[in-house]
Design an enzyme around this catalytic site. Structure first.
Site, PDB file in Angstrom:
ATOM      1  N   ASN A 160     -55.030 -13.071 -22.448  1.00 19.43           N
ATOM      2  CA  ASN A 160     -53.742 -14.042 -22.925  1.00 19.43           C
ATOM      3  C   ASN A 160     -53.845 -15.544 -22.282  1.00 19.43           C
ATOM      4  O   ASN A 160     -54.267 -15.547 -21.024  1.00 19.43           O
ATOM      5  CB  ASN A 160     -52.660 -13.675 -22.952  1.00 19.43           C
ATOM      6  CG  ASN A 160     -52.112 -13.170 -21.534  1.00 19.43           C
ATOM      7  OD1 ASN A 160     -52.633 -12.777 -20.748  1.00 19.43           O
ATOM      8  ND2 ASN A 160     -50.728 -13.305 -21.560  1.00 19.43           N
TER       9      ASN A 160
ATOM     10  N   GLU B 172     -51.818 -18.984 -22.011  1.00 21.67           N
ATOM     11  CA  GLU B 172     -50.570 -19.379 -22.408  1.00 21.67           C
ATOM     12  C   GLU B 172     -50.643 -20.879 -22.169  1.00 21.67           C
ATOM     13  O   GLU B 172     -51.511 -21.697 -21.952  1.00 21.67           O
ATOM     14  CB  GLU B 172     -49.504 -19.065 -21.546  1.00 21.67           C
ATOM     15  CG  GLU B 172     -49.271 -17.321 -21.651  1.00 21.67           C
ATOM     16  CD  GLU B 172     -47.963 -16.874 -21.087  1.00 21.67           C
ATOM     17  OE1 GLU B 172     -47.451 -17.600 -19.903  1.00 21.67           O
ATOM     18  OE2 GLU B 172     -47.665 -15.673 -21.234  1.00 21.67           O
TER      19      GLU B 172
ATOM     20  N   CYS C  50     -53.209 -14.580 -27.614  1.00 14.72           N
ATOM     21  CA  CYS C  50     -53.133 -13.364 -27.219  1.00 14.72           C
ATOM     22  C   CYS C  50     -54.630 -12.645 -26.706  1.00 14.72           C
ATOM     23  O   CYS C  50     -55.464 -13.408 -27.223  1.00 14.72           O
ATOM     24  CB  CYS C  50     -52.522 -12.292 -28.236  1.00 14.72           C
ATOM     25  SG  CYS C  50     -50.855 -12.563 -28.469  1.00 14.72           S
TER      26      CYS C  50
ATOM     27  N   GLU D  74     -55.952  -9.956 -27.402  1.00 16.92           N
ATOM     28  CA  GLU D  74     -56.840  -9.498 -28.474  1.00 16.92           C
ATOM     29  C   GLU D  74     -57.397 -10.338 -29.274  1.00 16.92           C
ATOM     30  O   GLU D  74     -58.757 -10.372 -29.494  1.00 16.92           O
ATOM     31  CB  GLU D  74     -55.968  -8.473 -29.326  1.00 16.92           C
ATOM     32  CG  GLU D  74     -55.078  -7.426 -28.725  1.00 16.92           C
ATOM     33  CD  GLU D  74     -53.973  -7.952 -28.261  1.00 16.92           C
ATOM     34  OE1 GLU D  74     -53.642  -8.861 -27.374  1.00 16.92           O
ATOM     35  OE2 GLU D  74     -52.448  -7.378 -28.541  1.00 16.92           O
TER      36      GLU D  74
ATOM     37  N   CYS E 177     -49.295  -7.350 -30.976  1.00 19.00           N
ATOM     38  CA  CYS E 177     -48.288  -8.021 -31.512  1.00 19.00           C
ATOM     39  C   CYS E 177     -48.853  -8.206 -33.337  1.00 19.00           C
ATOM     40  O   CYS E 177     -49.820  -7.736 -33.638  1.00 19.00           O
ATOM     41  CB  CYS E 177     -48.149  -9.550 -31.131  1.00 19.00           C
ATOM     42  SG  CYS E 177     -49.219 -10.580 -31.749  1.00 19.00           S
TER      43      CYS E 177
ATOM     44  N   CYS F  62     -51.810 -10.228 -34.039  1.00 20.40           N
ATOM     45  CA  CYS F  62     -53.207  -9.576 -33.548  1.00 20.40           C
ATOM     46  C   CYS F  62     -53.612  -8.345 -34.566  1.00 20.40           C
ATOM     47  O   CYS F  62     -54.659  -8.277 -34.929  1.00 20.40           O
ATOM     48  CB  CYS F  62     -52.918  -9.136 -32.188  1.00 20.40           C
ATOM     49  SG  CYS F  62     -53.046 -10.606 -31.285  1.00 20.40           S
TER      50      CYS F  62
HETATM   51  N1  THU Z   1     -49.651 -10.991 -25.368  1.00 17.92           N
HETATM   52  C1  THU Z   1     -51.082 -10.599 -25.730  1.00 17.92           C
HETATM   53  O1  THU Z   1     -51.856 -11.177 -25.035  1.00 17.92           O
HETATM   54  N2  THU Z   1     -51.110  -9.529 -26.578  1.00 17.92           N
HETATM   55  C2  THU Z   1     -50.191  -8.905 -27.288  1.00 17.92           C
HETATM   56  O2  THU Z   1     -50.383  -8.203 -28.236  1.00 17.92           O
HETATM   57  C3  THU Z   1     -48.864  -9.308 -27.205  1.00 17.92           C
HETATM   58  C4  THU Z   1     -48.336 -10.501 -26.198  1.00 17.92           C
HETATM   59  C5  THU Z   1     -49.141 -11.959 -24.478  1.00 17.92           C
HETATM   60  C6  THU Z   1     -48.918 -13.256 -25.120  1.00 17.92           C
HETATM   61  C7  THU Z   1     -48.051 -13.964 -23.888  1.00 17.92           C
HETATM   62  O3  THU Z   1     -48.956 -14.586 -23.188  1.00 17.92           O
HETATM   63  C8  THU Z   1     -47.472 -12.695 -23.098  1.00 17.92           C
HETATM   64  O4  THU Z   1     -48.220 -11.641 -23.701  1.00 17.92           O
HETATM   65  C9  THU Z   1     -45.969 -12.521 -23.470  1.00 17.92           C
HETATM   66  O5  THU Z   1     -45.650 -12.506 -24.602  1.00 17.92           O
END
Ligand code: THU
Length: 143
Positions: free
Chosen positions: A47, A49, A58, A60, A92, A95
């Site tokens: 991920n 940010e 994300c 994935e 999520c 994704c």
């Molecule tokens: N996140 C992912 O990388 N993948 C997911 O399927 C769910 C959420 C990350 C996004 C963000 O950086 C952190 O988790 C919190 O939401």
């Protein structure tokens, strides 16, 4: 839910490595992913940010976008690992849609750093996904 094979376990290990590169200074929730192509190549993602939170990508999607931008389109399986001992890394909704674009039968292995894991297909994770056929011009504008 399916049993994990050796390939699934190796993909979890790849995703765990990717997790170490997570850029998550805001949520402090580190996620790693690894996608395996039908040809056996593995692409990792984490991920990423942003101070403008909504721009976060994300793990994935990072892995899939890296693979597609390298010319890959046939995916066999994808593993997700979250840094947690309480709950698995379930993708999520955004994704899930991106995984469904490429292969509804793709194995999605959801895991955490405590060693728990579970496997489901992309179709099981997102029933009735939006699909390219719905963009058929004949369906949108019947003559
Ligand atoms: N996140 C992912 O990388 N993948 C997911 O399927 C769910 C959420 C990350 C996004 C963000 O950086 C952190 O988790 C919190 O939401």
């Amino acid at each position: 839910m399916g049993d994990l094979n050796q390939s699934d376990k190796e993909l979890i290990a790849e995703a765990s490595e990717a997790l170490k590169n997570a850029y998550a200074p805001y949520s402090k929730f580190r996620v790693g992913a690894a996608v395996k192509t039908d040809g056996g190549t593995v692409y990792r993602g984490c991920n990423v940010e942003n101070s403008s939170y909504g721009l976060t990508n994300c793990a994935e999607r990072t892995a899939i976008f890296k693979a597609v931008s390298d010319g890959e389109r046939e995916f066999d399986s994808l593993a997700i690992v979250v840094e947690s001992a309480d709950g698995l890394g379930t993708p999520c909704g955004s994704c899930r849609q991106v995984l469904s674009e490429f292969n509804l039968s793709m194995d999605v292995i959801m895991a955490n750093t405590a060693g728990e894991a579970e496997k489901m297909s992309a179709a099981e994770l997102l029933p009735k996904s939006f699909a390219a056929e719905q963009l058929d011009q004949e369906k949108i504008n019947p003559k």
